[in-house]
Design a protein around this motif. Structure first.
Motif, PDB file in Angstrom:
ATOM      1  N   SER A 172      31.261  40.814  38.285  1.00  0.00           N
ATOM      2  CA  SER A 172      32.120  40.787  37.299  1.00  0.00           C
ATOM      3  C   SER A 172      31.893  39.978  36.082  1.00  0.00           C
ATOM      4  CB  SER A 172      33.664  40.237  37.665  1.00  0.00           C
ATOM      5  OG  SER A 172      34.519  40.157  36.881  1.00  0.00           O
ATOM      6  N   LYS A 176      38.317  37.718  36.427  1.00  0.00           N
ATOM      7  CA  LYS A 176      39.669  37.714  36.307  1.00  0.00           C
ATOM      8  C   LYS A 176      40.237  38.883  36.916  1.00  0.00           C
ATOM      9  CE  LYS A 176      39.769  34.798  32.519  1.00  0.00           C
ATOM     10  NZ  LYS A 176      39.882  34.493  31.182  1.00  0.00           N
ATOM     11  N   TYR A 177      40.761  38.899  38.153  1.00  0.00           N
ATOM     12  CA  TYR A 177      41.337  40.013  38.804  1.00  0.00           C
ATOM     13  C   TYR A 177      42.481  40.862  38.342  1.00  0.00           C
ATOM     14  CZ  TYR A 177      38.462  38.332  43.043  1.00  0.00           C
ATOM     15  OH  TYR A 177      37.754  37.869  44.223  1.00  0.00           O
ATOM     16  N   ASN A 178      43.196  39.950  37.781  1.00  0.00           N
ATOM     17  CA  ASN A 178      44.351  40.709  37.035  1.00  0.00           C
ATOM     18  C   ASN A 178      43.830  41.663  36.063  1.00  0.00           C
ATOM     19  OD1 ASN A 178      46.393  40.304  38.769  1.00  0.00           O
ATOM     20  ND2 ASN A 178      46.720  38.020  37.735  1.00  0.00           N
ATOM     21  N   ASP A 179      42.955  41.207  35.101  1.00  0.00           N
ATOM     22  CA  ASP A 179      42.366  41.895  33.735  1.00  0.00           C
ATOM     23  C   ASP A 179      41.578  43.056  34.474  1.00  0.00           C
ATOM     24  OD1 ASP A 179      43.835  39.776  32.594  1.00  0.00           O
ATOM     25  OD2 ASP A 179      41.818  38.772  32.077  1.00  0.00           O
ATOM     26  N   TYR A 181      41.274  44.632  37.176  1.00  0.00           N
ATOM     27  CA  TYR A 181      41.925  45.887  38.011  1.00  0.00           C
ATOM     28  C   TYR A 181      43.195  46.132  37.311  1.00  0.00           C
ATOM     29  CZ  TYR A 181      38.532  44.520  41.824  1.00  0.00           C
ATOM     30  OH  TYR A 181      37.372  44.294  42.382  1.00  0.00           O
ATOM     31  N   ALA A 182      43.330  46.145  36.156  1.00  0.00           N
ATOM     32  CA  ALA A 182      44.436  46.493  35.289  1.00  0.00           C
ATOM     33  C   ALA A 182      44.422  48.047  35.181  1.00  0.00           C
ATOM     34  CB  ALA A 182      44.583  45.813  33.888  1.00  0.00           C
ATOM     35  N   SER A 183      43.172  48.533  35.126  1.00  0.00           N
ATOM     36  CA  SER A 183      43.062  50.205  34.888  1.00  0.00           C
ATOM     37  C   SER A 183      41.712  50.264  35.274  1.00  0.00           C
ATOM     38  CB  SER A 183      43.359  50.436  33.546  1.00  0.00           C
ATOM     39  OG  SER A 183      42.393  50.109  32.714  1.00  0.00           O
ATOM     40  N   CYS A 187      38.136  47.965  33.951  1.00  0.00           N
ATOM     41  CA  CYS A 187      36.943  47.531  35.046  1.00  0.00           C
ATOM     42  C   CYS A 187      35.868  48.004  34.501  1.00  0.00           C
ATOM     43  CB  CYS A 187      37.295  47.944  36.297  1.00  0.00           C
ATOM     44  SG  CYS A 187      36.319  47.254  37.827  1.00  0.00           S
ATOM     45  N   TYR A 219      44.180  43.349  44.935  1.00  0.00           N
ATOM     46  CA  TYR A 219      44.605  43.580  43.268  1.00  0.00           C
ATOM     47  C   TYR A 219      44.249  45.227  42.715  1.00  0.00           C
ATOM     48  CZ  TYR A 219      44.569  38.561  43.152  1.00  0.00           C
ATOM     49  OH  TYR A 219      45.023  37.192  43.223  1.00  0.00           O
ATOM     50  N   ASN A 220      43.436  45.872  43.497  1.00  0.00           N
ATOM     51  CA  ASN A 220      43.053  47.193  43.007  1.00  0.00           C
ATOM     52  C   ASN A 220      43.666  48.368  43.737  1.00  0.00           C
ATOM     53  OD1 ASN A 220      41.678  47.550  45.223  1.00  0.00           O
ATOM     54  ND2 ASN A 220      39.422  47.269  44.348  1.00  0.00           N
TER      55      ASN A 220
END
Ligand SMILES: [Zn+2]
Length: 318
Positions: A172, A176-179, A181-183, A187, A219-220
């Motif tokens: 990665s 930052k997982y939240n960022d 896997y936001a879309s 990613c 998260y995803n």
């Protein structure tokens, strides 16, 4: 003599008469002839004019027909060009983005029995060089799934990983997982930044990856299927794991525990992809590697770095 004169005079008279008759008859005759010729000429002129008009009309019709044919040919050509045998399906918007995030897909083959692939996530770190030395000690090649934000200031270390024959894969850029896997788009953008960074530093573009948290995680959930198929469509091989060293748990595990977790789990699989970590916080990982490698070598295992042709261990997501 007198008779001769008389005959001559008669001849003259006759000749005169003929001339007079001729003079009387010729003009009306000429008039009649010229009137007749005039009428003939007029009629022929009229006919000629009619023919010309007819020819002109025919020429006009031919021209019109040629024009219609040309238009039909144009329409036919346009129709053949605009309707190929099968219209391509409409591409998803993110498929058009980050065109450089793509590799030639490799055919994967199942590894031989007793193969072990050590993988280190989250580096490069302050412990990478020590880890590289341990791996060198046993001539073991491994795989480093690196994080882009860890690279600045450690470019030499990243180059060293590649120079010593290990595989550099993508993990990665931001981690930052939240960022990430936001879309799917977010990613892809993250991976594209990391790809560019790795290429810039090592001169080689990565061809394998490990999704942060594994390919399927909390998260995803909403995007993993789309995301995985998009990365596969772009030619990347992704690797989860079937053995975890549990060296990154919140509770600090002992060197012996980390080494044991690996050494006891590996024999349960025909071949193993082992999850370990390369972070500045955990020296224990380095020390555990120094223990587990000789034990597994003793048990007849062979170590190798991952490459796109290794049949991956992937989490089930159906
Ligand atoms: Zn990670």
């Amino acid at each position: 003599m007198e008779q001769e004169n008389l005959q001559f005079a008669q001849k003259v008279r006759r000749a005169k008469r003929r001339i007079i008759i001729a003079l009387l008859v010729l003009p009306p005759l000429l008039l009649i002839v010229s009137v007749y010729l005039g009428i003939q000429c007029f009629q022929q002129r009229r006919q000629a004019a009619a023919y010309t008009a007819e020819l002109e009309a025919q020429a006009g019709q031919l021209q019109q027909a040629a024009e219609q044919r040309r238009q039909l040919e144009e329409q036919l050509l346009a129709a053949t060009q605009s309707t190929p045998e099968s219209a391509p399906p409409e591409a998803l918007e993110y498929q058009q983005l980050y065109p450089e995030l793509s590799v030639e897909p490799a055919k994967s083959v199942s590894p031989a029995d007793k193969m072990v692939y050590l993988t280190f996530d989250d580096g490069p770190s302050g412990n990478t060089l020590a880890l590289l030395d341990v791996l060198d000690k046993y001539s073991v090649k491994a795989t480093f799934f690196v994080v882009g934000s860890q690279i600045p200031g450690r470019e030499d270390i990243l180059r060293e990983i590649a120079a010593r024959g290990h595989t550099v894969g993508m993990h990665s850029n931001s981690h930052k997982y939240n960022d990430i896997y936001a879309s799917v788009d977010a990613c892809l953008q993250d991976f594209d930044l990391l790809r560019a960074r790795i290429l810039e530093v090592t001169g080689q573009a990565p061809s394998i990856l490990r999704f942060p948290g594994g390919s399927v995680n909390g998260y995803n959930r909403d995007i993993y299927q789309e995301l995985i198929s998009e990365m596969l469509r772009r030619g990347y091989a992704y690797f989860d794991w079937n053995v975890s060293a549990q060296d990154a748990t919140s509770q600090n595990k002992s060197v012996a525990d980390i080494a044991n977790a690996v050494v006891t789990a590996v024999p349960r699989h025909r071949y193993s992809i082992v999850l370990l970590h390369d972070t500045s916080l955990r020296e224990t990982s380095v020390k555990a590697v120094d223990r587990l490698i000789p034990q597994l070598l003793e048990l007849g295992y062979t170590f190798a770095p991952l490459d796109p042709s290794v049949s991956p261990i992937i989490f089930s997501y159906k």
